[in-house]
Every structure is written in structure tokens, then in C-alpha cells.
Design an enzyme around this catalytic site. Structure first.
Site, PDB file in Angstrom:
ATOM      1  N   HIS A 159      -5.875  10.106   3.383  1.00 50.96           N
ATOM      2  CA  HIS A 159      -6.259  10.898   2.204  1.00 50.96           C
ATOM      3  C   HIS A 159      -6.400   9.999   0.976  1.00 50.96           C
ATOM      4  O   HIS A 159      -7.412  10.057   0.258  1.00 50.96           O
ATOM      5  CB  HIS A 159      -5.209  11.983   1.943  1.00 50.96           C
ATOM      6  CG  HIS A 159      -5.469  12.837   0.736  1.00 50.96           C
ATOM      7  ND1 HIS A 159      -5.899  14.138   0.819  1.00 50.96           N
ATOM      8  CD2 HIS A 159      -5.376  12.581  -0.594  1.00 50.96           C
ATOM      9  CE1 HIS A 159      -6.050  14.645  -0.384  1.00 50.96           C
ATOM     10  NE2 HIS A 159      -5.733  13.700  -1.272  1.00 50.96           N
ATOM     11  N   GLU A 160      -5.394   9.180   0.733  1.00 54.84           N
ATOM     12  CA  GLU A 160      -5.410   8.340  -0.474  1.00 54.84           C
ATOM     13  C   GLU A 160      -6.486   7.259  -0.401  1.00 54.84           C
ATOM     14  O   GLU A 160      -7.165   6.975  -1.388  1.00 54.84           O
ATOM     15  CB  GLU A 160      -4.034   7.706  -0.698  1.00 54.84           C
ATOM     16  CG  GLU A 160      -2.880   8.688  -0.787  1.00 54.84           C
ATOM     17  CD  GLU A 160      -3.122   9.822  -1.762  1.00 54.84           C
ATOM     18  OE1 GLU A 160      -3.778   9.604  -2.795  1.00 54.84           O
ATOM     19  OE2 GLU A 160      -2.654  10.945  -1.489  1.00 54.84           O
ATOM     20  N   GLY A 208       3.139  13.720  -3.117  1.00 54.20           N
ATOM     21  CA  GLY A 208       3.219  13.025  -1.840  1.00 54.20           C
ATOM     22  C   GLY A 208       2.764  11.585  -1.983  1.00 54.20           C
ATOM     23  O   GLY A 208       3.358  10.669  -1.414  1.00 54.20           O
ATOM     24  N   ALA A 209       1.684  11.392  -2.767  1.00 52.42           N
ATOM     25  CA  ALA A 209       1.144  10.059  -3.009  1.00 52.42           C
ATOM     26  C   ALA A 209       0.128  10.174  -4.137  1.00 52.42           C
ATOM     27  O   ALA A 209      -0.252  11.268  -4.555  1.00 52.42           O
ATOM     28  CB  ALA A 209       0.493   9.486  -1.748  1.00 52.42           C
ATOM     29  N   GLU A 245     -10.192  16.278  -4.353  1.00 58.20           N
ATOM     30  CA  GLU A 245      -9.056  16.496  -3.466  1.00 58.20           C
ATOM     31  C   GLU A 245      -9.457  17.187  -2.164  1.00 58.20           C
ATOM     32  O   GLU A 245      -8.901  16.892  -1.106  1.00 58.20           O
ATOM     33  CB  GLU A 245      -7.976  17.308  -4.196  1.00 58.20           C
ATOM     34  CG  GLU A 245      -7.410  16.617  -5.426  1.00 58.20           C
ATOM     35  CD  GLU A 245      -6.751  15.278  -5.089  1.00 58.20           C
ATOM     36  OE1 GLU A 245      -6.505  14.997  -3.898  1.00 58.20           O
ATOM     37  OE2 GLU A 245      -6.469  14.515  -6.030  1.00 58.20           O
TER      38      GLU A 245
END
Length: 873
Positions: free
Chosen positions: A370-371, A334-335, A393
Site C-alpha cells: 500500500h505505502e 498503520g503507516a 488511498e
């Protein structure tokens, strides 16, 4: 749980039962073929042909030699790298895209050794003037020992350099290499992504290093704890721009030195992309057409507020001078949280208000949060080894909801964490094939074992456990501990117990949390309101499964007839409290589902809860209304309560206008549709949930919450509501008539063929395309035959993460519920399984789930049918 060749006992018995002769097939199919890369490439400087002599590639049986072990020895420590790379954005005369490079690394000798091990994989090296594949120089007046021999250990992915004498402790050395490799389209390492703009093909050179692909780009000490500074120069053609982790100088090719960081966080891109920006030095990059049509605007608008929120949350200043985020046409994950240059799939960064849904918008903001959460937690402070990946994570997954809630406060996005993370983790963690969040370092060694950790347990259970920890500590205490942790360990590496130490400065949590971290699974807590007994047992969806006799320290929060009774701890398998004194009081445990466990009650309390839902459901918090439904259905699947009790939890829904309880119901009823869509139960199931009051309410509440519209249409079509069926058929006929929007023909089989053609469907989307077809009752058997026929072709694209193979196998087998399908699934192992792949774990889970489905149908089909008939009277 061990990884790699590990096979669980339940799966072992299944395999044994299929016949010992089939074992020969495994060995016949497990031969590893190593193909040597071509040796003639284009010289990086003047375009002339050069000849390189490849060093020997060795494979050997396990031994005590350092080069046959997967972990680096602790004799050398890198300080900084100087790396120059030149990606070719046009193919050579043989049709290949290549890159050439030069790399030097300064390292310090910590222990005497005459051996240099440095990771290198799929690279070809140019001989130095000394006719070796590397050149070693001493620094600070130190003389370097001569190189005796160089070779490549294929299995462990090392360049091995043997020296004539030992390196000196405390001295620094410079190791220099020249090399070239393929700029392939495999979505890992240094790879190419392609797109078309104004009918012209464009090529992007980009990277994905996590977890172990930096070694595919240049020789490096490719372990998280081997942090170093990177000096990077990119050579690129006119008209393109080069990006990396840090700011550019005037030429946009040579970059400022990075902060001290791990190899897996390094990133660089050469492209013709453009950007939009906002102060202070925040940029969103992407295809010119996408940027000019404002698809990056939402990401730009939320990035600065997210960073400021995270600075405040961590009480720590953003560590870098800029923040670049780039959307790539081809990207496997996703990233990726590369420090200062975050890479995304386009759908994870771009939002087009003309065509994108609310769900797309939520996805963008939660992925960005998130990132960016990783910029501190994971990048500034990094796990020492991959066995603690869950902390990186899981933490970013948890914090992403807090930051997204800050940016979009009207969405109530924190509440979605229960279904999107907690209940998602429950589904996997209730299987025997689950695994603990953390394991010993020596249980996670090979690249394949590392890849296996990028799964639902690591991300979703990690988030759920940290949410539970934050709740019983309080968020302020939790955040203060994080600040102390980041302050003490900045630019270094840790193990998860280092975080516990910082949190234990305010309270003791080590013994509590280790039960949740080092044990797989979770408990079901059973409360008997008649006797006052409370018990816990390991919850398993397959009631006959056998596992270790675990117990947890469980934080119990509860309501008694609407009154909050505070928090208590269940520290043993059994405990007691004062029983109910009246027949009307009800008890509800796990308030707002902050604990990572399911709850069961005595029959009388279940009845009182159902009565309360049907009389005044709003007395029960909305998260717990969803919990009651989800717990009941899963307890029934595990044969703990009767299936009709679970079905009765849905009867109050005609008065429910909140999304979360409806989503719990729809999600659990989906299992019934999966199991019964090929049986006589399907008709009555459609009748009850499609043509009665439940259907009416699903349609009438669409304006209350943005996701209810999706549920309303989905349920209406699934249950055969006439208006929905007619509308979607009309849309489909219109779509089929338009060749511009429908380039894929008229049937499932043709579309499946397109799914493995990267010219028609990008590699990153193969899993999604196939699984969508498998969701259809007609398409599922076609998909199953297609995937088996094309197994090796499909799975070769899944070398970069278990999310893809796991998602594929789960998606095409989730309907399996017959002995014949179980045997087919088991045979898949013997026919296609290869050592050192992570497909085994996904197949093992599918086998366990299929066995549970078979048992569930045999025990519940008649009961469900009878209940549905009774409700229709």
C-alpha cells in the site's frame, strides 16, 4: 455532504426530541480554550535562556478577510525551503522536550498583494533584528517591502504578515523565521517516541505530517498543491542517526534536496536505530533488538520485488534513489507514505516468525505494498486538494492486493479484497450517515473536515470502485491509462477527472464513474427470473431511512446454471431481459463480486441457488458462494428478504472447505451473537452452530486455509464447544500465574484504568485495548461506563484521525439494541460533543446503527428462535 457543524436530518430529529433545553449544554461545552505556549525556551545554539515576544493571537467571527479563510490565497507559490531543526532528546529543567528551528522559504509572487499568509500552528517565534517575527528579503535584485505587522490567526492556523507595499508579480522573495516548539508525545507533527533498551530509556524524534501537521513543525504553505523542494538539516546528539526523505551526505545531518513534493509527505527521524539493507539502497530501520532478532528480514526480502512489480505495473521507473522504511514504537496510523522514508507501526513492518501469525505476515506485506504504491500514485502525482483523498488511498488499497499477490502467489490474496475491502465498505455505505467518495473543494476546508475523510469510505469503497473500474475496462487498459496519467502529471497535482481523461482515451467512463464517485451509497439489484425484470434501488440497512433517489450505471455480469452470460449494463432504474424458460435453471449475478452492489432474486431463484449449493456447491465460484451468504444476511437485515432464507444459506457449509464462504458466514453470524447474547435466543444459537455438523467441519478444514484455524477456534469457543472452552481456560490460568507475561492484574476494570496510562499501554493502542474488552459480554457495560467517565481524557488523543475515534465508538456501541442504550448514546452528544471535532460523525453512525438493531430484533427475534428450534429437532 457538508462536514464540521453539519448534522443530518435523521440525527437532527433525534436531538430535537431530547429537548431544546439541552442545546444550551452544547454551547456551554463548546467554548474553545486557547492556551499560550510558554515564551521562554532554550536558545538553539548556545543553550542560554532567551525571551521571545509572541505575536498577537487573534480569533474572530467569519469574515471576508483572507486570514479568516482556511484556504491559502493563490497569490504566492513556494519554490524551495531551507529548514534546520534541532530536537532535544532529553527534557529541560521544566521536564519538557523541545525542538528549535530555522526556516527560510523562497516563493514567487503570482498576483499583486501586500499580504503574506503562511501556515503556522503551536510554534513560538524569535524576534528578528527588525522586531518582527519574520524577515523578508527580495531576490534577484528585487527590493522587499517592509513588514508592517505580524500576528497569528489561531482558528485558521496562519502567520499573517502585512506589508507596507505590494509584492511584485513574477518576482521571488525569501521569508526567514526562527522558532521553537514542543517535541510532545501526541503522535503528530514533530513528536517523540520512547522505548526501553537494556533497561535504558531511549527517545526517538520523528514526524507525522499528514494531513495538516507540517505547519506544527515549521512555517510552510501547507496544502497539497503547494509543492516545493525541501533542503533539510537535522542537528542531533552523538550516537544517533538522522534520516529524511532523501540521501545523506557524509555528516548524516544535511540531506540532499528532495524532489518537488507536498508538505504532508516530508519526514525525518533522529534515533539510535540500526538497519539492514539490500541493493539498490533499500533499508529497513528499527530498534536494534528487533533488527538483530531478524524481525525486519521479511520486509527487506519483499521490498525489492514489490518495487519492481510496481515499476512494471505503472510502466514508470521508481522516482527516487533510495527506499527507507522505518518501524516506530509509537505511531498513530498503520503507516505513512512519506516519499523515500516510509514510517510504520512496528507491527506493520516487523514480522517475527517465532511469535507472529500468518495474519500478521499478510498484514505486513499488504501495508508495505500500500505505502510503496503511493510512491507513484499520490507522491509523484498528488491530488490537488483533500476532497480527492479517496483517489490516493483507494488506489493504494486496491493496488496493494495486486502487488501482494505477486510477492506471495500461493496466498490467493486478491480474493480477500472482497471481504476486506468491498464488504467492509458495504457496512458503512449502507448507512444514511455515509458520504460520497468525492465532494466539492469548498465542502472540505477545516483540518477537522479533512481528518473526517480518512475513513472506510475513502479507503475501502475507493478500492472497491477502482477494482470495479479495472474489471470492466480490463486490467491492461486500466494500467495503460495509469501510465499515461503518471507520465503527464508527474511532480504536479490533479483532480480525479484528470485520471478519467486518460482512461477515456480508450473508452468513455466519465458519466459512468461520476455516478459512483459523487453519490453516496450503492444499489441492490433485484432480478426476477420469472418476468425478466431487473431493478435497482439504493440499499440501506435501515429500511425506513430516507435518502435522495439515486441511480447508478451498473455493470451486470452473470452465470446461468454455470454458464457465463457476459457483461451487460443496467443504465436506468428498471430494465428487462429474457426470462427463465425452465424451472431448473438458476441465475447468479455479479460474477466474482466485481461490481459494487448487492443482488436480490425472486423467491424461486433463491430456492434454486440453495438447491445448487446443497447438491454441488463447487459449480458456483468461491467468491460468489461467499457473496450469496453475505448478500442474503444483509438483505434480511434491511427487511428485503426473510431472515430464515439467510440462515438457510449456511446449511450447505458442512461440505464447504474454502475460507471465504466460511468467513462470510462467521462474520454475519457474529451479528446474531451480538444481538442475542443477552437473550433466550443465545442458547439455541450456540447449539445449532456449535454442536452439529457445522462445528465438525470448522474443525476438520483447518489445514485447508490458514485463516480457517482462527475461525474454527473462535466459533468453537463462542458456541461453547467443551474442548475449546477447557483449553482456553487452561491457557488463561497459565497466563495469569506468570507475572512476566501478565503485568495487568486480574479484572477488566483494572485493565481499563491501565488503558489510559501511556506508561502501561501506548497511546496508539488505546482504542484496540478498550474495544477488545467491549467485545466481551461482561466487559461491554464496564467499557461504556468507563469511556463516558473518561471521555475528554481519551478523546484528546484522537486529534490525528477519525479511524481512532470512529473505531472506538463503533467498537463499544455495536451491541447496542435497546431504547435505553439509544437514549444514552444520544445524551453523549449533548454532554461531550464539541464543535470542530470529528466525534460527531462516528456518534451519528452509531445512533443510526442502534436504531436499525432495535428494529431488527423486534421483527426477527421470534422468527430466528423458531427456526433454531426447528433445526435442533
Amino acid at each position: 455532504m457538508g462536514k464540521g457543524f453539519y448534522i443530518s436530518k435523521p440525527l437532527g430529529f433525534v436531538l430535537f426530541g431530547l429537548g431544546a433545553g439541552a442545546v444550551l449544554t452544547i454551547f456551554a461545552l463548546s467554548v474553545v480554550y486557547v492556551q499560550e505556549k510558554r515564551k521562554n525556551e532554550v536558545n538553539a545554539r548556545d543553550g542560554t535562556r532567551i525571551v521571545t515576544t509572541a505575536a498577537p493571537h487573534r480569533t474572530s467571527a467569519p469574515s471576508n478577510e483572507a486570514w479568516d479563510k482556511y484556504r491559502l490565497p493563490d497569490a504566492l507559490l513556494p519554490e524551495y525551503y531551507n529548514v534546520t531543526l534541532w530536537p532535544r532528546l532529553v527534557p529541560d529543567e521544566e521536564g519538557m522536550y523541545i525542538f528549535t528551528g530555522k526556516s527560510g522559504v523562497v516563493f514567487t509572487c503570482l498576483k499583486e498583494t501586500n499580504l503574506i499568509l503562511i501556515h503556522s500552528n503551536e510554534l513560538n517565534f524569535t524576534l528578528t533584528s527588525e522586531m518582527h517575527h519574520a524577515k523578508l528579503t527580495g531576490l534577484g535584485g528585487t527590493s522587499a517591502p517592509a513588514i508592517l505587522e505580524t500576528w497569528f490567526q489561531t482558528q485558521t492556523q496562519f502567520m499573517v504578515i502585512q506589508l507596507k507595499r505590494k509584492l511584485q508579480v513574477g518576482k521571488s522573495y525569501w521569508l526567514y523565521t526562527e522558532f521553537h516548539g514542543e517535541l510532545s508525545d501526541n503522535l503528530g507533527g514533530f513528536y517523540r517516541s520512547e522505548y526501553t533498551e537494556n533497561d535504558v530509556k531511549k527517545v526517538v524524534a520523528t514526524t507525522q505530517m499528514q494531513p495538516t501537521a507540517a505547519r506544527n513543525v515549521f512555517p510552510c504553505f501547507d496544502e497539497p498543491s503547494m509543492k516545493a523542494v525541501f533542503h533539510l538539516t537535522l542537528l542531533h546528539p552523538p550516537g544517533t542517526v538522522a534520516l529524511s526523505n532523501d540521501n545523506q551526505e557524509v555528516l548524516q545531518t544535511r540531506f540532499e534536496p528532495t524532489e518537488k513534493m507536498s508538505t504532508y509527505l516530508l519526514a525525518f527521524v533522529v534515533s539510535e536505530f540500526t538497519n539492514i539493507r539490500s541493493p539498490p539502497e533499500i533499508r529497513i530501520w528499527g530498534r536494534r533488538e528487533a533488527i538483530e532478532s531478524c524481525q525486519g528480514d521479511y520486509a527487506l526480502n519483499v521490498t525489492f520485488p514489490i518495487l519492481k512489480y510496481l515499476e512494471n505495473y505503472y510502466n514508470t521507473t521508481y522516482p527516487l534513489s533510495k527506499s527507507d522504511q522505518i518501524a516506530l514504537p509509537d505511531f498513530a496510523a498503520g503507516a505513512m507514505e512519506n516519499w523515500g522514508l516510509v514510517t510504520y507501526r512496528e507491527l506493520s513492518l516487523f514480522y517475527d516468525p517465532k511469535v507472529s501469525s500468518n495474519e500478521d505476515k499478510e498484514w505486513v506485506v499488504t501495508v508495505i505494498t500500500h505505502e510503496l504504491a503511493h510512491m507513484w500514485f499520490g507522491n509523484l502525482v498528488t491530488m490537488r486538494w483533500w476532497n480527492d483523498l479517496w483517489l490516493n488511498e483507494g488506489f493504494a488499497s486496491y493496488v496493494s492486493y495486486l502487488a501482494a499477490d505477486y510477492v506471495e502467489p500461493t496466498w490467493n490474496i486478491k480474493d480477500l479484497m472482497v471481504q476486506q475491502q468491498v464488504q467492509k465498505a458495504f457496512d458503512v455505505d449502507s448507512l444514511v450517515s455515509s458520504h460520497p467518495l468525492s465532494s466539492r473543494e469548498d465542502e472540505v476546508i477545516t483540518p477537522d473536515q479533512i481528518d473526517q475523510l480518512f475513513d472506510t469510505i475513502t479507503y475501502s469503497k475507493g478500492a472497491a470502485i477502482l477494482r470495479m473500474l479495472s474489471e470492466f475496462l480490463t486490467e491492461s487498459i486500466f494500467a495503460n491509462g495509469l501510465h499515461n496519467y503518471l507520465h503527464e502529471y508527474a511532480y504536479s497535482n490533479t483532480v480525479y477527472t484528470d485520471l478519467w481523461k486518460k482512461l477515456q482515451e480508450v473508452t468513455s467512463i466519465n458519466e459512468i464513474m461520476n455516478r459512483w464517485i459523487l453519490q453516496m451509497g450503492f444499489p441492490v439489484v433485484t432480478i426476477d427470473t420469472r418476468t425478466g425484470s431487473i431493478t435497482q434501488q439504493h440499499f440501506l440497512i435501515h429500511p425506513e431511512a430516507v435518502v435522495d433517489n439515486y441511480e447508478w450505471f451498473v455493470p451486470i455480469t452473470w452465470l446461468k446454471s454455470g454458464s457465463n452470460m457476459g457483461q451487460h449494463w443496467l443504465l436506468t432504474k428498471t430494465a428487462s431481459y429474457e426470462p427463465m424458460k425452465t424451472d431448473t435453471d438458476w441465475l447468479l449475478a455479479n460474477l466474482n463480486v466485481t461490481g459494487y452492489y448487492r443482488v436480490n432474486y425472486d423467491p424461486q431463484n433463491w430456492e434454486r441457488l440453495l438447491t445448487q449449493l446443497n447438491s454441488d456447491h463447487k459449480v458456483i465460484p468461491v467468491l460468489n458462494r461467499g457473496q450469496i451468504i453475505d448478500d442474503a444476511f444483509n438483505l434480511a437485515r434491511a427487511d428485503i428478504i426473510n431472515i430464515t432464507l439467510a440462515l438457510r444459506t449456511t446449511k450447505y457449509l458442512y461440505e464447504e472447505k474454502e475460507y471465504i464462504p466460511w468467513e462470510s458466514a462467521v462474520r454475519n453470524l457474529e451479528y446474531f451473537f451480538l444481538m442475542f447474547d443477552r437473550t433466550e435466543v443465545y442458547g439455541p444459537l450456540q447449539g445449532i452452530y456449535g454442536k452439529g455438523k457445522l462445528k465438525y467441519c470448522m474443525v476438520c478444514v483447518t489445514s485447508v486455509y490458514r485463516y480457517n484455524q482462527i475461525n474454527a477456534v473462535s466459533m468453537a469457543c463462542k458456541t461453547g464447544v467443551k474442548g475449546c472452552s477447557e483449553l482456553t481456560r487452561m491457557w488463561y490460568r497459565q497466563w495469569m500465574k506468570n507475572p512476566d507475561t501478565n503485568p495487568y492484574g486480574k479484572c477488566f476494570s483494572k485493565y481499563l484504568e491501565y488503558s489510559i496510562d501511556p506508561n502501561l499501554i501506548r497511546k496508539q493502542d488505546i482504542t484496540y485495548a478498550i474495544v477488545y474488552i467491549a467485545d466481551n459480554v461482561i466487559g461491554q457495560p464496564l467499557v461504556w461506563d468507563f469511556v463516558r467517565a473518561n471521555w475528554e481524557h481519551i478523546t484528546k488523543d484522537f486529534d490525528d484521525g477519525s479511524f481512532f475515534s470512529g473505531g472506538l465508538i463503533n467498537g463499544i456501541t455495536k451491541k447496542f439494541s435497546t431504547e435505553f442504550e439509544l437514549q444514552q448514546l444520544c445524551c453523549l452528544i449533548f454532554i461531550f460533543w464539541k464543535p470542530f471535532t470529528f466525534d460527531m460523525q462516528a456518534i451519528e453512525r452509531a445512533i443510526e446503527q442502534t436504531k436499525a438493531n432495535i428494529k431488527w430484533i423486534s421483527e426477527n427475534k421470534a422468527q430466528v428462535m423458531n427456526w433454531l428450534i426447528e433445526q435442533s429437532d
